[in-house]
Design an enzyme around this catalytic site. Sequence first.
Site, PDB file in Angstrom:
ATOM      1  N   LYS A  53     -10.482  -0.644   2.547  1.00  0.00           N
ATOM      2  CA  LYS A  53     -10.081  -1.111   1.213  1.00  0.00           C
ATOM      3  C   LYS A  53     -11.309  -1.256   0.314  1.00  0.00           C
ATOM      4  O   LYS A  53     -11.283  -0.879  -0.860  1.00  0.00           O
ATOM      5  CB  LYS A  53      -9.327  -2.447   1.331  1.00  0.00           C
ATOM      6  CG  LYS A  53      -7.916  -2.256   1.861  1.00  0.00           C
ATOM      7  CD  LYS A  53      -7.250  -3.536   2.302  1.00  0.00           C
ATOM      8  CE  LYS A  53      -5.906  -3.189   2.963  1.00  0.00           C
ATOM      9  NZ  LYS A  53      -5.257  -4.297   3.648  1.00  0.00           N
ATOM     10  N   GLN A  97      -6.109 -10.468   4.270  1.00  0.00           N
ATOM     11  CA  GLN A  97      -5.733  -9.537   5.334  1.00  0.00           C
ATOM     12  C   GLN A  97      -4.921 -10.268   6.407  1.00  0.00           C
ATOM     13  O   GLN A  97      -5.334 -11.313   6.905  1.00  0.00           O
ATOM     14  CB  GLN A  97      -6.995  -8.920   5.955  1.00  0.00           C
ATOM     15  CG  GLN A  97      -6.711  -7.850   6.984  1.00  0.00           C
ATOM     16  CD  GLN A  97      -6.004  -6.621   6.410  1.00  0.00           C
ATOM     17  OE1 GLN A  97      -6.376  -6.125   5.348  1.00  0.00           O
ATOM     18  NE2 GLN A  97      -4.984  -6.138   7.096  1.00  0.00           N
ATOM     19  N   ASP A 120      -0.762  -7.294  -3.194  1.00  0.00           N
ATOM     20  CA  ASP A 120      -0.069  -6.838  -1.981  1.00  0.00           C
ATOM     21  C   ASP A 120       1.451  -6.893  -2.161  1.00  0.00           C
ATOM     22  O   ASP A 120       2.187  -6.298  -1.383  1.00  0.00           O
ATOM     23  CB  ASP A 120      -0.447  -7.750  -0.792  1.00  0.00           C
ATOM     24  CG  ASP A 120      -1.294  -7.036   0.247  1.00  0.00           C
ATOM     25  OD1 ASP A 120      -1.351  -5.788   0.200  1.00  0.00           O
ATOM     26  OD2 ASP A 120      -1.890  -7.716   1.093  1.00  0.00           O
TER      27      ASP A 120
END
Length: 282
Positions: A53, A97, A120
């Site tokens: 990422k 994460q 997200d």
Amino acid sequence: MTAALIDGAALARSLRAQVAERAAALTARGHPPGLAVILVGSDAASSVYVRNKVKDCEESGIRSVLQRLPEPTPETDLLARIRALNADPSIHGILVQLPLPAHIDARRVIETISPDKDVDGFHVASAGALMTGQPGFLPCTPYGVMRLLAHAGARLAGAETVVVGRSNIVGKPQALLLLQADATVTICHSRSHNLVAHTRRADVLIAAVGRARMITGDMVKPGAIVIDVGMNRDETGKLCGDVDFDSVREVASAITPVPGGVGPMTRAMLLVNTLEAAERKR
Ligand code: NAP
């Protein structure tokens, strides 16, 4: 029939180029888009995802801020960091994460992220927005699948679509997006009776299960478009999807490979969401 390959890697490349152009325009006006990524602990797979990422951001002109926290970090510390990032105007997207260590409540962590930085798309406000057709961030994987379907020329209005899997991050939002596109949607899961009867009706079949090669050619309607979200290791350790590529490609009209299908698109959609978060602020 041998199915056409839906090339997610190539589509992701072109999306990244578009993001880079728009990110450069924002940066030129003094507002570089910024993504904060928080990793708690040292899970090997999570470390790879986070590294990718950060690399994607670098290549697309998005400023990334990586915060690595030790495994025993208390939940209160993590929540305090998220609140600080919520208040930081140079940060437009926040990503924590997953999975988190067992002592941290992932739901509480996600709900602490400001919905306007929830790139997200996991916040309950984002899920609610999707459910009710309001603007909001879409979860990257199903968002990427919709782009792949558009790219493959799928005609979704009125089509029979079947999603296998009902997780909050893939299956459920995928089904809602298909519904928004006027498809007829069936969701299958581990308790569904006679899975094959459903999958064989699908003009568009999306597998998001996590079981190596479980969708075989005999489960697919001739001419169907098949999207393989799965990322599994087979018994030899080789990366493979939920779809048995070799048998299904003889039946389907189009299919995504693993790797090179949904995975790169998930990564690209995070950049798209971050850029859009930054553009909305301007
Ligand atoms: P998950 O949370 O484990 O959900 C799996 C779903 O599959 C559940 O709804 C489960 O049903 C259903 N299922 C399990 N066995 C089944 C069976 N025999 N028949 C029908 N349905 C069955 O997984 P996930 O997070 O959605 O991920 C699914 C797969 O996609 C994994 O391989 C994951 O690694 C991959 N993935 C890939 C990307 C990418 O970017 N390529 C992104 C996210 C996930 P129940 O609800 O009844 O248990």
